[in-house]
Design a protein around this motif. Structure first.
Motif, PDB file in Angstrom:
ATOM      1  N   LYS A 235     -11.819  64.840  51.483  1.00 57.10           N
ATOM      2  CA  LYS A 235     -10.270  65.121  51.880  1.00 57.10           C
ATOM      3  C   LYS A 235     -10.152  64.309  53.484  1.00 57.10           C
ATOM      4  N   VAL A 236     -10.993  64.458  54.250  1.00 59.98           N
ATOM      5  CA  VAL A 236     -11.153  63.697  55.548  1.00 59.98           C
ATOM      6  C   VAL A 236     -10.879  62.315  55.360  1.00 59.98           C
ATOM      7  N   ASP A 237     -12.013  61.748  54.435  1.00 57.90           N
ATOM      8  CA  ASP A 237     -11.816  60.383  54.416  1.00 57.90           C
ATOM      9  C   ASP A 237     -10.431  59.939  53.776  1.00 57.90           C
ATOM     10  N   ASP A 238      -9.697  60.682  53.005  1.00 58.50           N
ATOM     11  CA  ASP A 238      -8.457  60.213  52.412  1.00 58.50           C
ATOM     12  C   ASP A 238      -7.423  60.218  53.721  1.00 58.50           C
ATOM     13  N   ILE A 239      -7.533  61.487  54.613  1.00 58.02           N
ATOM     14  CA  ILE A 239      -6.713  61.047  55.563  1.00 58.02           C
ATOM     15  C   ILE A 239      -6.955  60.043  56.644  1.00 58.02           C
ATOM     16  N   VAL A 240      -8.123  59.722  57.124  1.00 61.35           N
ATOM     17  CA  VAL A 240      -8.460  58.333  57.701  1.00 61.35           C
ATOM     18  C   VAL A 240      -8.220  57.020  56.980  1.00 61.35           C
ATOM     19  N   LYS A 241      -8.156  57.204  55.658  1.00 62.52           N
ATOM     20  CA  LYS A 241      -7.776  55.889  54.863  1.00 62.52           C
ATOM     21  C   LYS A 241      -6.148  55.888  55.325  1.00 62.52           C
ATOM     22  N   ASP A 242      -5.518  56.823  55.149  1.00 62.99           N
ATOM     23  CA  ASP A 242      -4.107  56.738  55.379  1.00 62.99           C
ATOM     24  C   ASP A 242      -3.725  56.103  56.723  1.00 62.99           C
ATOM     25  N   LEU A 243      -4.560  56.645  57.853  1.00 62.75           N
ATOM     26  CA  LEU A 243      -4.315  56.462  59.196  1.00 62.75           C
ATOM     27  C   LEU A 243      -4.704  54.798  59.454  1.00 62.75           C
TER      28      LEU A 243
END
Length: 483
Positions: A235-243
């Motif tokens: 889930k952290v990966d997904d947030i960083v991808k969006d960033l």
């Protein structure tokens, strides 16, 4: 259902044991006539000396446990840790071996749980040219010259934290609050995620779950810490991808957009360009390292100052002199941090006596000769931070808290003081941590006096932490100094 789950666990544990035993036998080395293996024993298969070390760390006697090994075997010995044949090395030469070189002999080696949670392309796992390229990209943002422009932002974060969590309180727990502070600073300055956003709230939640399983047994079964950690890491990966996508689009619209670590990594030129996967894994590494190390050091400084009245008085005087030179609401500057020489010596002495990192592992990429012994290819190399810190031949009266030891850092032999590593392998976030520590200490000591609520015991988990979170009673120091 319970019997099925129990059977599944048994199968996983049995399979893990078999794989580890096979690995141990595969890595077993039969020395030739020229160089012997170090003295010592690999102990019981799979378990080795792992439980002994972990128990010693939890009881805050890890250094004593290692000192007993040194007295018995000398500065080089073999053992088995976490399923791997290992050579423990100690001393200035050992630290130089670990932190110098081009990476062709020794490479970073992390446990499976760390690798699975933080990703295989984080800086601790990369080698050779890839390690140099990614490290160079991160250092370009984290070096002192770049951080000068972020002191004001960090100042505002600390002041808001003090207003929210300290003012009006009679008692606080220092360590939990310092972890909140360091994560807020990371979100604002390194990631550009502002306060109040739903994304920031989610990032805090997922990150807390993620780090819980970093040092867990890597068996991915439902309802385990490791399983939650893996899920939260995704889930952290997904947030960083969006960033990353947002920062890239922002740079295309405005090349002069405000900078943070993610923006800087996205905007590297072709010769230094790093992939999105590398950015994601190293952002998680920075989150973990920045959150734990600085928060622990600030907590330990507060603890030690309460027991060192003359040292505390000197720190307060230095910081109040700086505070008096500022107009109301004016933030600290890079030049102000340069005046905090004694305060930084206090932090250095704190890290000498209680290094935040207990030690670490490297992997031998080839046969290595060290101190007349052979470290076979494929074996782990284990080093500990605090042993040279407490060596009386390097630091006289090592048990005495004495910040003046660092008045002349040139007098400290190289590779003997290593709270952030050393040489080419020094932590790239060293300067960032220094700014963070100094700004936090400035506002705490100029606005509050404090007393310990009780005797505090420390354990390593794996960092030195007060078992009760360091509760202290606080009172305003100077009501005329405003935030």
């Amino acid at each position: 259902m319970e019997s099925t789950l129990f059977a599944t666990i048994l199968i996983c544990v049995f399979t893990t044991l078999i794989l580890v035993i096979v690995k141990l036998r595969k890595n077993e080395y039969k020395p030739g006539k020229k160089l012997p293996l170090p003295p010592g024993s690999l102990g019981i298969p799979v378990i080795g000396q792992s439980l002994q070390l972990l128990w010693a760390m939890r009881s805050n006697t890890g250094e004593k446990w290692l000192e007993q090994r040194i007295r018995k075997y000398g500065p080089v010995s073999k053992l088995s840790l976490f399923g791997n044949p290992t050579v423990f090395i100690h001393g200035q030469a050992a630290n130089k071996l670990v932190f110098s070189g081009d990476g062709s002999a020794l490479a970073s080696s992390q446990t499976k749980s760390v690798r699975m949670v933080l990703g295989a392309q984080n800086l601790l796992e990369l080698r050779g040219d890839d390690h140099k390229r990614v490290r160079g990209a991160m250092v370009s943002f984290l070096k002192a010259e770049s951080l000068k422009q972020y002191v004001g932002k960090m100042d505002k974060e600390v002041r808001l934290h003090i207003q929210t969590h300290w003012e009006g309180k009679h008692e606080v727990q220092v360590l939990p609050l310092m972890k909140v502070l360091t994560f807020d600073i990371i979100c604002t300055i390194l990631f550009g995620v502002e306060r109040g956003s739903s994304r920031r709230a989610k990032l805090v939640q997922y990150f807390q779950d993620m780090i819980q399983g970093i040092w867990a047994v890597p068996i991915n079964l439902p309802f385990t810490r490791y399983n939650r950690s893996i899920s939260s890491s995704s889930k952290v990966d997904d947030i960083v991808k969006d960033l990353i996508a947002e920062k890239r689009a922002q740079l295309q619209r405005d090349a002069g957009a405000p900078r943070d670590l993610i923006t800087s990594l996205v905007d590297m030129n072709n010769s230094q360009a790093i992939s999105d996967a590398e950015i994601i894994d190293n952002i998680k590494l920075v989150m973990t390292a920045g959150h734990d190390t600085s928060s622990v050091v600030i907590t330990l400084v507060i603890c030690l100052l309460s027991n060192q009245p003359s040292v505390c008085a000197a720190v307060v005087k230095e910081q109040e002199d700086i505070a008096k030179s500022k107009s109301e609401g004016e933030t600290l500057t890079w030049e102000d941090l340069g005046k905090m020489k004694y305060t930084w010596r206090v932090a250095q002495e704190t890290m000498r006596m209680f290094p935040p990192i207990f030690g670490g592992f490297r992997n031998a990429l080839k046969d290595i000769e060290f101190e007349g012994y052979l470290i076979p290819k494929g074996w782990q190399v284990f080093w500990a931070t605090g042993l040279t810190h407490m060596d009386q031949t390097i630091f006289p009266e090592p048990e005495r808290f004495d910040p003046t030891r660092f008045e002349n850092t040139a007098s400290v032999p190289p590779y003997c003081y290593i709270p952030f590593g050393g040489g080419a392998r020094i932590c790239p976030g060293y300067e960032f941590a220094k700014v963070e520590i100094l700004v936090a200490i400035h506002y705490i000591v100029t606005h509050f006096t404090w007393k310990m609520c009780a005797d505090n015991q420390f354990s390593r988990d794996p960092m030195p932490v007060p078992t009760k979170g360091l509760p202290i009673k606080i009172e305003p120091r100077n009501r005329n100094v405003s935030l």
